[in-house]
Design an enzyme around this catalytic site. Structure first.
Site, PDB file in Angstrom:
ATOM      1  N   LYS A  83      14.517   4.542  14.451  1.00 55.17           N
ATOM      2  CA  LYS A  83      14.833   4.983  13.096  1.00 55.17           C
ATOM      3  C   LYS A  83      13.872   4.257  12.172  1.00 55.17           C
ATOM      4  O   LYS A  83      13.334   3.213  12.533  1.00 55.17           O
ATOM      5  CB  LYS A  83      16.277   4.592  12.753  1.00 55.17           C
ATOM      6  CG  LYS A  83      16.877   5.326  11.595  1.00 55.17           C
ATOM      7  CD  LYS A  83      17.639   6.561  12.026  1.00 55.17           C
ATOM      8  CE  LYS A  83      18.265   7.268  10.841  1.00 55.17           C
ATOM      9  NZ  LYS A  83      19.120   8.387  11.230  1.00 55.17           N
ATOM     10  N   GLY A 183      34.284  16.944   2.685  1.00 56.98           N
ATOM     11  CA  GLY A 183      32.836  17.064   2.431  1.00 56.98           C
ATOM     12  C   GLY A 183      32.368  18.472   2.767  1.00 56.98           C
ATOM     13  O   GLY A 183      32.321  18.851   3.942  1.00 56.98           O
ATOM     14  N   GLY A 185      29.396  19.861   2.227  1.00 55.50           N
ATOM     15  CA  GLY A 185      27.943  19.915   2.073  1.00 55.50           C
ATOM     16  C   GLY A 185      27.345  20.852   3.103  1.00 55.50           C
ATOM     17  O   GLY A 185      27.987  21.811   3.535  1.00 55.50           O
ATOM     18  N   LYS A 186      26.135  20.535   3.521  1.00 57.75           N
ATOM     19  CA  LYS A 186      25.417  21.430   4.438  1.00 57.75           C
ATOM     20  C   LYS A 186      26.220  21.628   5.729  1.00 57.75           C
ATOM     21  O   LYS A 186      26.430  22.746   6.176  1.00 57.75           O
ATOM     22  CB  LYS A 186      24.029  20.850   4.750  1.00 57.75           C
ATOM     23  CG  LYS A 186      23.121  20.799   3.515  1.00 57.75           C
ATOM     24  CD  LYS A 186      21.722  20.388   3.858  1.00 57.75           C
ATOM     25  CE  LYS A 186      21.596  18.919   4.246  1.00 57.75           C
ATOM     26  NZ  LYS A 186      21.858  17.975   3.142  1.00 57.75           N
ATOM     27  N   VAL A 187      26.698  20.525   6.310  1.00 55.15           N
ATOM     28  CA  VAL A 187      27.432  20.627   7.578  1.00 55.15           C
ATOM     29  C   VAL A 187      28.836  21.193   7.334  1.00 55.15           C
ATOM     30  O   VAL A 187      29.295  22.088   8.058  1.00 55.15           O
ATOM     31  CB  VAL A 187      27.531  19.258   8.279  1.00 55.15           C
ATOM     32  CG1 VAL A 187      28.321  19.383   9.570  1.00 55.15           C
ATOM     33  CG2 VAL A 187      26.155  18.681   8.566  1.00 55.15           C
ATOM     34  N   GLY A 188      29.524  20.665   6.319  1.00 54.49           N
ATOM     35  CA  GLY A 188      30.911  21.072   6.052  1.00 54.49           C
ATOM     36  C   GLY A 188      31.052  22.578   5.842  1.00 54.49           C
ATOM     37  O   GLY A 188      32.021  23.190   6.308  1.00 54.49           O
TER      38      GLY A 188
HETATM   39  P1  NAI Z   1      25.398  16.711   2.398  1.00 53.50           P
HETATM   40  O1  NAI Z   1      24.869  15.694   1.477  1.00 53.50           O
HETATM   41  O2  NAI Z   1      24.839  18.112   2.356  1.00 53.50           O
HETATM   42  O3  NAI Z   1      26.988  16.880   2.197  1.00 53.50           O
HETATM   43  C1  NAI Z   1      27.852  15.814   1.977  1.00 53.50           C
HETATM   44  C2  NAI Z   1      28.955  16.339   1.046  1.00 53.50           C
HETATM   45  O4  NAI Z   1      29.972  15.350   0.949  1.00 53.50           O
HETATM   46  C3  NAI Z   1      28.454  16.624  -0.366  1.00 53.50           C
HETATM   47  O5  NAI Z   1      28.846  17.930  -0.767  1.00 53.50           O
HETATM   48  C4  NAI Z   1      29.166  15.545  -1.202  1.00 53.50           C
HETATM   49  O6  NAI Z   1      29.464  15.972  -2.523  1.00 53.50           O
HETATM   50  C5  NAI Z   1      30.409  15.295  -0.398  1.00 53.50           C
HETATM   51  N1  NAI Z   1      31.044  13.996  -0.630  1.00 53.50           N
HETATM   52  C6  NAI Z   1      30.451  12.800  -0.854  1.00 53.50           C
HETATM   53  N2  NAI Z   1      31.377  11.834  -1.012  1.00 53.50           N
HETATM   54  C7  NAI Z   1      32.579  12.436  -0.861  1.00 53.50           C
HETATM   55  C8  NAI Z   1      33.917  11.970  -0.918  1.00 53.50           C
HETATM   56  N3  NAI Z   1      34.214  10.684  -1.146  1.00 53.50           N
HETATM   57  N4  NAI Z   1      34.907  12.865  -0.742  1.00 53.50           N
HETATM   58  C9  NAI Z   1      34.634  14.181  -0.513  1.00 53.50           C
HETATM   59  N5  NAI Z   1      33.383  14.673  -0.455  1.00 53.50           N
HETATM   60  C10 NAI Z   1      32.385  13.815  -0.634  1.00 53.50           C
HETATM   61  O7  NAI Z   1      25.270  16.103   3.860  1.00 53.50           O
HETATM   62  P2  NAI Z   1      25.368  16.846   5.251  1.00 53.50           P
HETATM   63  O8  NAI Z   1      24.008  17.126   5.760  1.00 53.50           O
HETATM   64  O9  NAI Z   1      26.365  17.953   5.180  1.00 53.50           O
HETATM   65  O10 NAI Z   1      25.935  15.672   6.175  1.00 53.50           O
HETATM   66  C11 NAI Z   1      27.308  15.305   6.145  1.00 53.50           C
HETATM   67  C12 NAI Z   1      27.510  14.061   6.996  1.00 53.50           C
HETATM   68  O11 NAI Z   1      27.112  14.322   8.331  1.00 53.50           O
HETATM   69  C13 NAI Z   1      26.679  12.831   6.551  1.00 53.50           C
HETATM   70  O12 NAI Z   1      27.430  11.672   6.801  1.00 53.50           O
HETATM   71  C14 NAI Z   1      25.483  12.872   7.477  1.00 53.50           C
HETATM   72  O13 NAI Z   1      24.932  11.582   7.668  1.00 53.50           O
HETATM   73  C15 NAI Z   1      26.121  13.390   8.744  1.00 53.50           C
HETATM   74  N6  NAI Z   1      25.180  14.045   9.633  1.00 53.50           N
HETATM   75  C16 NAI Z   1      24.444  15.115   9.205  1.00 53.50           C
HETATM   76  C17 NAI Z   1      23.551  15.736  10.048  1.00 53.50           C
HETATM   77  C18 NAI Z   1      22.750  16.919   9.614  1.00 53.50           C
HETATM   78  O14 NAI Z   1      22.065  17.518  10.460  1.00 53.50           O
HETATM   79  N7  NAI Z   1      22.808  17.340   8.350  1.00 53.50           N
HETATM   80  C19 NAI Z   1      23.332  15.251  11.424  1.00 53.50           C
HETATM   81  C20 NAI Z   1      24.216  14.168  11.813  1.00 53.50           C
HETATM   82  C21 NAI Z   1      25.070  13.595  10.923  1.00 53.50           C
END
Ligand code: NAI
Length: 360
Positions: A83, A183, A185-188
């Site tokens: 990393k 959450g 976001g992209k994954v959710g």
């Molecule tokens: P993202 O940044 O697109 O989505 C995260 C979401 O969580 C955002 O919509 C944000 O507003 C929300 N959020 C933040 N704090 C919060 C809280 N206290 N309560 C409720 N919602 C909250 O990130 P993404 O890509 O969806 O990733 C989500 C998680 O998965 C992260 O922890 C990331 O490290 C992990 N991850 C992501 C991967 C990927 O390919 N995108 C791969 C492996 C892990």
């Protein structure tokens, strides 16, 4: 804190190589951590983050690179764990020359380390870095890359969740279960779609009003709650942390009503010992780094020349890996997080050892 040993952070020991990179003109200050190349070149993303100090940046890269070795091992990849962190505020510091300077340092490692996206770095940044190094994944589709890794991350989480559901309720489906997604976001968002396709009921939350609006518009059947605390306390069968790390802590675990935890967020266990607390409460925790490996599987596939269907097939196997870990945990009487670590260490030792068979 030292690189070779540390009294307060056990994960800082045992790294193969830690490289400090500086280019004063562009303001680049990066640290590349290579934990293990037992299974192949180290793969892991670059985090661009305004750390409070150098020590915090170092601690993070040591911790994250170790985590990648375990994740890549259990994902069945022929890749080790590494990393990188770039210390600074990406909003102010990120520039083409800085990213290209960083790319030249990655190139200097001659393939011992492959980089990818992480917090603060994006697909477009990988395209810039790729102008200086061959050892980069997660580039844009136009540049032969795998694109947005959240697609297979969500697919893999869904597979891990199916395996956990089977372990607890006897059938590998979320049909009829109430799943809490923290959450959007992209994954959710992708995960919500897979869950609805599987006829689960979804309860969700996000601190940002924009994804909440998106859900209201696209999936009106999803119930939205105020915050993560309300979700934890809600009547749900499965909790899926998909926001930040530390979601499972001394406050949330005692309040949690779900029987299963399976989500995308990295480092869900706030501190060592939480996995035991979960087990004592009868909550099955599918380890984060096992179920969220779909993203690294997606970008790793780029090294062979990206093929989405092949990568998706690999991410689908997260179901089998999760099942194997849950069974091993039962057989050995340990929490799943411990069983996952044991399985990863076994693969690194057994497959890594084969390099002792000399080949010309
Ligand atoms: P993202 O940044 O697109 O989505 C995260 C979401 O969580 C955002 O919509 C944000 O507003 C929300 N959020 C933040 N704090 C919060 C809280 N206290 N309560 C409720 N919602 C909250 O990130 P993404 O890509 O969806 O990733 C989500 C998680 O998965 C992260 O922890 C990331 O490290 C992990 N991850 C992501 C991967 C990927 O390919 N995108 C791969 C492996 C892990």
């Amino acid at each position: 804190m030292g690189v070779f040993t540390s009294t307060d952070d056990p994960s800082s020991t045992g790294h193969e190589q830690v490289v400090f990179c500086q280019d004063t003109q562009t303001g680049l200050r990066a640290i590349i951590g290579i934990y293990s190349t037992a299974l192949g070149p180290a793969l892991g993303g670059t985090r661009f983050y305004p750390y409070a100090d150098e020590e915090s940046a170092l601690a993070d890269v040591l911790d994250l690179s170790r985590g990648m070795a375990y994740k890549n091992a259990l994902a069945g990849l022929d890749l080790g764990g590494g990393k990188a962190v770039i210390w600074g505020d990406p909003e102010q510091l990120k520039s083409e020359p800085l990213l290209r300077a960083y790319g030249r340092f990655v190139e200097s490692l001659n393939g011992r380390y492959y980089t990818a996206c992480d917090v603060g770095t994006y697909v477009a940044d990988m395209d810039v870095i790729a102008r200086e190094t061959r050892y980069v994944t997660g580039r844009s589709v136009e540049h032969g890359g795998a694109g947005d890794s959240s697609v297979l991350t969500a697919w893999g989480v869904f597979q891990g969740m199916r395996a956990a559901a089977e372990h607890v309720w006897g059938a590998p489906t979320l049909n009829g279960r109430r799943v809490g997604v923290a959450g959007l976001g992209k994954v959710g968002k992708h995960l919500t779609r897979h869950l609805l396709d599987d006829h689960a009921e979804v309860v969700a939350t996000d601190v940002d009003p924009r994804p909440r609006e998106w859900v209201r518009a696209n999936h009106p059947q999803v119930e939205l709650v105020d915050d993560a605390a309300a979700l934890v306390a809600a009547d749900i069968d499965v909790y899926a942390p998909c926001a930040l790390g530390g979601a499972l802590n001394d406050d949330t675990v005692p309040a949690l009503r779900a029987r299963v935890v399976a989500g995308a967020a990295n480092n869900q266990l706030a501190h060592p010992g939480i996995e035991k607390l979960l087990a004592e409460r009868g909550i099955l925790y599918a380890p984060d780094y096992v179920v969220n490996a779909g993203g690294v599987i997606q970008v790793a596939d780029e090294i062979e020349g990206f093929n989405f269907e092949r990568a998706k097939l690999r991410a689908t196997r997260i179901y089998d890996t999760t099942r194997q870990i849950l069974r091993l945990a039962d057989a050995e009487g340990v929490p799943p997080a411990v069983a996952a670590d044991r399985l990863a260490e076994r693969r690194m030792a057994e497959v890594g050892r084969l390099r002792a068979i000399h080949l010309r």
